[in-house]
Design a protein around this motif. Structure first.
Motif, mmCIF file in Angstrom:
data_model
loop_
_atom_site.group_PDB
_atom_site.id
_atom_site.type_symbol
_atom_site.label_atom_id
_atom_site.label_comp_id
_atom_site.label_asym_id
_atom_site.label_seq_id
_atom_site.Cartn_x
_atom_site.Cartn_y
_atom_site.Cartn_z
ATOM 1 N N LEU A 284 -4.278 -62.820 -55.558
ATOM 2 C CA LEU A 284 -5.228 -62.683 -54.470
ATOM 3 C C LEU A 284 -5.841 -61.298 -54.568
ATOM 4 O O LEU A 284 -5.138 -60.290 -54.438
ATOM 5 N N ASN A 285 -7.134 -61.250 -54.871
ATOM 6 C CA ASN A 285 -7.834 -59.975 -55.079
ATOM 7 C C ASN A 285 -7.097 -59.083 -56.075
ATOM 8 O O ASN A 285 -6.963 -57.881 -55.879
ATOM 9 N N GLY A 286 -6.590 -59.692 -57.144
ATOM 10 C CA GLY A 286 -5.918 -58.951 -58.207
ATOM 11 C C GLY A 286 -4.449 -58.676 -57.953
ATOM 12 O O GLY A 286 -3.748 -58.178 -58.840
ATOM 13 N N GLU A 287 -3.936 -58.989 -56.765
ATOM 14 C CA GLU A 287 -2.524 -58.784 -56.433
ATOM 15 C C GLU A 287 -1.739 -60.041 -56.788
ATOM 16 O O GLU A 287 -2.021 -61.116 -56.252
ATOM 17 N N PRO A 288 -0.735 -59.929 -57.666
ATOM 18 C CA PRO A 288 0.088 -61.106 -57.953
ATOM 19 C C PRO A 288 0.796 -61.581 -56.683
ATOM 20 O O PRO A 288 1.309 -60.772 -55.910
#
Length: 97
Positions: free
Chosen positions: A56-60
């Motif tokens: 999500l937005n680059g966050e795993p």
């Protein structure tokens, strides 16, 4: 058993996003799209019920709780989602691979 298809989906415009997430009771249970409003931003962007949110937005998402994920979503005006789709779907109607 297949590995599923990975898709990058961008949802723009801010909340309400037009979809809901759910997660099991354990930390490492995947985040799943559990409801998609057919006229909402999530559906327009291509999200389907049952999609597993990988990032999500680059966050795993593997180490995120559902409240942490919702906080990230609330702080954004655009969402970049990497999802894994286990079956091919057309507007929420699953079909065999």
């Amino acid at each position: 058993m297949g590995t599923g298809d990975y898709l990058c989906i961008t949802v723009r415009g801010g909340a309400p996003w037009g979809f809901s997430l759910r997660q099991g009771n354990e930390l490492h249970h995947p985040l799943l799209v559990c409801q998609v409003d057919i006229s909402g931003r999530g559906a327009v962007a291509g999200l389907c019920e049952g999609d597993e949110v990988v990032s999500l937005n680059g966050e795993p998402c593997a180490d995120l709780t559902l409240p942490e994920s919702l906080h990230l979503m609330e702080a954004s005006d655009s969402l970049q989602l990497l999802v894994r789709r286990w079956v091919r779907q057309a507007c929420g109607v699953p079909t065999a691979l």
